[in-house]
Design an enzyme around this catalytic site. Structure first.
Site, mmCIF file in Angstrom:
data_model
loop_
_atom_site.group_PDB
_atom_site.id
_atom_site.type_symbol
_atom_site.label_atom_id
_atom_site.label_comp_id
_atom_site.label_asym_id
_atom_site.label_seq_id
_atom_site.Cartn_x
_atom_site.Cartn_y
_atom_site.Cartn_z
ATOM 1 N N ASP A 8 -18.154 54.665 1.396
ATOM 2 C CA ASP A 8 -18.418 55.066 2.779
ATOM 3 C C ASP A 8 -17.617 54.099 3.654
ATOM 4 O O ASP A 8 -18.071 52.992 3.942
ATOM 5 C CB ASP A 8 -19.912 54.978 3.084
ATOM 6 C CG ASP A 8 -20.232 55.319 4.530
ATOM 7 O OD1 ASP A 8 -19.501 56.127 5.122
ATOM 8 O OD2 ASP A 8 -21.211 54.770 5.065
ATOM 9 N N GLU A 68 -15.996 59.304 1.670
ATOM 10 C CA GLU A 68 -16.494 60.166 2.742
ATOM 11 C C GLU A 68 -15.402 60.359 3.793
ATOM 12 O O GLU A 68 -14.696 59.419 4.144
ATOM 13 C CB GLU A 68 -17.745 59.575 3.392
ATOM 14 C CG GLU A 68 -18.382 60.535 4.383
ATOM 15 C CD GLU A 68 -19.760 60.086 4.824
ATOM 16 O OE1 GLU A 68 -20.631 60.952 4.955
ATOM 17 O OE2 GLU A 68 -19.960 58.874 5.036
ATOM 18 N N ASP A 140 -25.224 51.620 4.600
ATOM 19 C CA ASP A 140 -23.846 51.889 4.180
ATOM 20 C C ASP A 140 -23.758 52.046 2.663
ATOM 21 O O ASP A 140 -23.028 52.899 2.160
ATOM 22 C CB ASP A 140 -22.911 50.759 4.634
ATOM 23 C CG ASP A 140 -22.950 50.544 6.135
ATOM 24 O OD1 ASP A 140 -22.416 51.400 6.854
ATOM 25 O OD2 ASP A 140 -23.533 49.538 6.570
#
Length: 168
Positions: A8, A68, A140
């Protein structure tokens, strides 16, 4: 068994998560957050992110990675900086010869929770349920594990389709 790295990306905090996949079984390996110095120049922060991701790839040896996709917000400068971090997150595994896939936030939420409108809390709850024993300290890292889980689901679907095509 295949080891997947979920990422991420962020310039300030980049979440990462490693999951082993054996058939339809998922096993948490490790997760964490790479934090860069918010006062440091952008190139230095990107180098820190690069070096940390490279260390993870060397230490854990994932065979596949998933990142992502970036969302675009109203602040163009922030979006651009997020894009820099995302570029590093895509490049490090690719240079190591690791296949890299990309998923949007809604696809990740849909794969993990069942709806693309899921909240961060719902995603984290499902990640904890799907990966018992995972000690997730930051959102996160939870998001990165969700990206890895999403990739595991998409990967399994692709393998089933591929197997069906070979049998036909």
């Amino acid at each position: 068994m295949v080891r997947l790295l979920g990422i991420d990306p962020g310039l300030r905090f980049t979440g990462w998560g490693l999951v082993d996949v054996d058939g339809n079984r998922l096993c948490h390996v490790a997760d964490g957050v790479i934090a860069t110095d918010g006062d440091a120049p952008v190139p230095e922060r990107l180098r820190c992110l690069h070096d940390s991701l490279l260390d993870l790839v060397r230490r854990y040896g994932p065979r596949e990675a998933a990142v992502e996709e970036t969302y675009v917000n109203r602040n163009g400068a922030s979006t651009l900086k997020l894009g820099y971090a995302r570029g590093v997150a895509l490049l490090v595994p690719a240079l190591a010869g690791i296949a890299v896939s990309e998923y949007g936030a809604m696809a990740v939420k849909r794969a993990v929770v069942g709806t693309g409108a899921a909240s961060k809390d719902q995603v984290e709850m499902m990640v904890r349920r799907l990966l018992p024993g995972a000690t997730i300290r930051r959102a996160d890292a939870s998001d990165a594990l969700a990206v890895a889980i999403c990739h595991a689901h998409h990967r399994a679907s692709a393998l089933r389709v591929s197997a069906g095509t070979r049998m036909a």
